[in-house]
Design a protein around this motif. Structure first.
Motif, short mmCIF file in Angstrom:
data_model
loop_
_atom_site.label_atom_id
_atom_site.label_comp_id
_atom_site.label_asym_id
_atom_site.label_seq_id
_atom_site.Cartn_x
_atom_site.Cartn_y
_atom_site.Cartn_z
N SER A 1 0.85 -1.19 0.00
CA SER A 1 0.00 0.00 0.00
C SER A 1 0.88 1.24 0.00
CB SER A 1 -0.95 0.02 1.20
OG SER A 1 -0.22 0.13 2.41
N ARG A 2 0.34 2.32 -0.56
CA ARG A 2 1.08 3.57 -0.65
C ARG A 2 0.16 4.73 -0.28
NH1 ARG A 2 5.10 3.26 -5.95
NH2 ARG A 2 6.10 1.28 -5.39
N ARG A 3 0.76 5.78 0.26
CA ARG A 3 0.02 6.98 0.62
C ARG A 3 -0.26 7.80 -0.63
NH1 ARG A 3 -0.53 9.19 5.73
NH2 ARG A 3 -0.67 6.97 6.24
N LEU A 4 -1.49 8.34 -0.73
CA LEU A 4 -1.89 9.11 -1.89
C LEU A 4 -1.69 10.59 -1.64
CD1 LEU A 4 -2.96 8.93 -4.74
CD2 LEU A 4 -5.28 8.91 -3.83
N GLY A 5 -0.72 11.18 -2.31
CA GLY A 5 -0.42 12.59 -2.13
C GLY A 5 -0.06 12.92 -0.71
N ARG A 6 -0.44 14.13 -0.28
CA ARG A 6 -0.19 14.54 1.10
C ARG A 6 -1.41 14.30 1.97
NH1 ARG A 6 2.15 20.04 -0.42
NH2 ARG A 6 4.17 19.41 -1.24
N SER A 7 -2.27 13.40 1.52
CA SER A 7 -3.45 13.06 2.33
C SER A 7 -3.09 11.96 3.32
CB SER A 7 -4.57 12.56 1.40
OG SER A 7 -4.30 11.24 0.95
N GLY A 8 -4.10 11.52 4.07
CA GLY A 8 -3.93 10.39 4.96
C GLY A 8 -4.42 9.09 4.36
N ASP B 1 -4.37 5.73 2.30
CA ASP B 1 -3.53 4.67 1.74
C ASP B 1 -4.33 3.90 0.71
OD1 ASP B 1 -1.24 5.17 3.30
OD2 ASP B 1 -2.05 4.00 4.96
N ILE B 2 -3.68 3.56 -0.41
CA ILE B 2 -4.32 2.78 -1.46
C ILE B 2 -3.41 1.62 -1.85
CG2 ILE B 2 -5.54 4.82 -2.30
CD1 ILE B 2 -3.61 4.92 -4.67
N SER B 3 -3.97 0.63 -2.51
CA SER B 3 -3.14 -0.49 -2.96
C SER B 3 -2.30 -0.05 -4.15
CB SER B 3 -4.00 -1.70 -3.31
OG SER B 3 -5.02 -1.39 -4.24
N ALA B 4 -1.05 -0.51 -4.18
CA ALA B 4 -0.12 -0.10 -5.24
C ALA B 4 -0.60 -0.56 -6.61
CB ALA B 4 1.28 -0.64 -4.96
N ILE B 5 -1.38 -1.62 -6.65
CA ILE B 5 -2.06 -2.04 -7.87
C ILE B 5 -3.54 -1.71 -7.68
CG2 ILE B 5 -2.58 -3.93 -9.44
CD1 ILE B 5 0.39 -3.40 -9.25
N ALA B 6 -4.08 -0.92 -8.60
CA ALA B 6 -5.50 -0.59 -8.58
C ALA B 6 -6.17 -1.33 -9.74
CB ALA B 6 -5.71 0.91 -8.71
N ILE C 1 4.75 -3.15 -15.15
CA ILE C 1 4.06 -2.56 -14.01
C ILE C 1 5.05 -2.20 -12.91
CG2 ILE C 1 2.38 -3.01 -12.17
CD1 ILE C 1 0.91 -4.81 -14.27
N ALA C 2 6.01 -3.08 -12.67
CA ALA C 2 7.03 -2.77 -11.67
C ALA C 2 7.81 -1.51 -12.07
CB ALA C 2 7.99 -3.95 -11.51
N TRP C 3 8.03 -1.33 -13.37
CA TRP C 3 8.77 -0.15 -13.85
C TRP C 3 8.06 1.14 -13.44
CZ3 TRP C 3 7.95 4.11 -16.81
CH2 TRP C 3 9.08 4.83 -17.21
N VAL C 4 6.75 1.25 -13.67
CA VAL C 4 6.07 2.51 -13.31
C VAL C 4 6.07 2.71 -11.81
CG1 VAL C 4 4.62 2.50 -15.39
CG2 VAL C 4 3.69 1.60 -13.26
N ALA D 1 3.57 -5.89 -7.58
CA ALA D 1 3.65 -5.03 -6.39
C ALA D 1 4.83 -5.48 -5.52
CB ALA D 1 2.36 -5.09 -5.60
N GLY D 2 5.63 -4.54 -5.10
CA GLY D 2 6.75 -4.83 -4.23
C GLY D 2 8.02 -5.23 -4.95
N VAL D 3 8.00 -5.38 -6.27
CA VAL D 3 9.20 -5.72 -7.04
C VAL D 3 10.08 -4.48 -7.14
CG1 VAL D 3 10.08 -6.38 -9.31
CG2 VAL D 3 8.09 -7.56 -8.36
N THR D 4 11.36 -4.63 -6.87
CA THR D 4 12.32 -3.53 -7.00
C THR D 4 13.20 -3.77 -8.20
OG1 THR D 4 12.33 -3.14 -4.60
CG2 THR D 4 14.20 -2.29 -5.88
N LEU D 5 13.32 -2.77 -9.06
CA LEU D 5 14.21 -2.82 -10.21
C LEU D 5 15.40 -1.92 -9.92
CD1 LEU D 5 11.58 -2.48 -13.10
CD2 LEU D 5 12.44 -4.58 -12.02
N ASP D 6 16.60 -2.47 -9.90
CA ASP D 6 17.75 -1.63 -9.56
C ASP D 6 18.19 -0.79 -10.75
OD1 ASP D 6 19.27 -3.40 -11.10
OD2 ASP D 6 19.83 -4.59 -9.36
#
Length: 327
Positions: A3-10, A12-17, A268-271, A297-302
């Motif tokens: 999950s990730r925070r959306l903007g400067r709000s409180g 949280d949304i799923s990283a995949i919508a 998807i991981a790239w974006v 979701a959660g994949v890191t590309l170095d």
């Protein structure tokens, strides 16, 4: 599911919508749509994005039925307003009248008392921005909308909208642009402005409408059962169905293979590597596509992987900020 925070709000949304443009109420039957929504929920996706105009308003109704019985507090339901939804001259745009009436109609179709995020689907240069933002603020104060966002606004429009929102005591927290390895027009202006103003990106078409899955081959017609082969759905993706683009996309396959990822997961991981991206919207016609996409979701590309991708794609990447969508 990350999950990730959306903007400067409180919020949280799923990283995949999960989004239903071109699918629900159109490309797939209702049973298949419900199966895809169940697969999204099973994968931990909590964020669902739609719009009043999708499939002539049918997409919202399908999503509402598919989510019926779910715990509302555990979901983030997003919709949009701007495009024509009826024959009348006020059935479009971002006037107070259309925003208010369209919101009420969306709530009925979605079978909910409120939407978590209400988005201006495009910028409306024919209506004073003050009228648009005041109408959104009034819906927030009425409890029918929790947060406000925009879609495909350019940097100048985002800055003006965010300033007005602050003056009205509400938050403009997101922009929904097209963004993918192939379409990077937001990077030079929209993303820096959004970071300054407190907005995140909720990106659509991270797969370039399926081209980045690698299933479209240079010199060949699109598969008949694919989006590219679908008369209506395929029309919006013609810019990517060129042999020079398709050839470069095929050259990404070794990168995905080295990482143990599908081509879709790599795209998807790239974006999601962009820190200003809160979520990538996926669409699907089959549950298996949802399951595959959600695994990104959660994949890191170095850094060296990102550099390899840039080297492969080269000059076919579109970066011109002036191409922020108006269509």
């Amino acid at each position: 599911m990350e999950s990730r925070r959306l903007g400067r709000s409180g919020l949280d949304i799923s990283a995949i919508a999960y989004g239903n443009w071109l699918t629900h109420g159109g490309q797939v039957e209702e049973d298949a749509a419900h199966a895809c929504v169940r697969a999204a929920l099973d994968a931990g996706i909590t964020t669902f994005d739609t719009a009043d105009v999708y499939a002539g308003t049918r997409a919202e109704s399908v999503l509402g039925r598919a989510l019926a019985g779910q715990r509302r507090e555990g979901l983030e339901v997003f919709t949009k307003v701007y495009w024509p939804t009826g024959p009348g001259h006020n059935d479009r745009g971002l006037s107070r009248k259309h925003i208010t009436e369209s919101c009420h109609a969306s709530l009925r179709r979605l079978q909910t008392d409120y939407v978590d995020l209400y988005q201006a689907h495009r910028y409306d240069s024919t209506v004073p921005l003050e009228e648009t933002m005041t109408a959104f603020a009034d819906l927030v104060r009425a409890g029918k909308v929790l947060y406000v966002g925009v879609s495909e606004w350019n940097a100048e429009e985002i800055a003006a909208g965010a300033a007005l929102a602050r003056d009205l005591g509400v938050q403009l927290i997101s922009n929904q642009p097209q963004y993918s390895m192939l379409w990077r027009v937001i990077e030079d202006e929209v993303v820096p402005t959004s970071e300054k103003e407190g907005l995140s990106q909720i990106v659509w078409s991270p797969l370039a409408q399926g081209v980045l899955t690698g299933k479209y081959l240079p010199g060949q017609q699109p598969p008949a059962d694919s989006r590219g082969g679908h008369a209506e759905a395929g029309g919006s993706m013609r810019r990517f169905l060129r042999d020079d683009v398709l050839t470069r996309v095929q050259d990404l396959k070794p990168i995905a293979g080295d990482l143990g990822l599908s081509m879709a997961q790599l795209a998807i991981a790239w974006v999601l590597q962009n820190p200003n991206v809160a979520a990538a919207i996926i669409g699907a016609t089959r549950p298996e596509q949802v399951q595959d996409n959600a695994a990104a979701a959660g994949v890191t590309l170095d850094a060296d992987i990102l550099a390899r991708i840039d080297e492969v794609l080269g000059d076919i990447v579109e970066r011109d900020p002036a191409k922020t969508s108006r269509g």
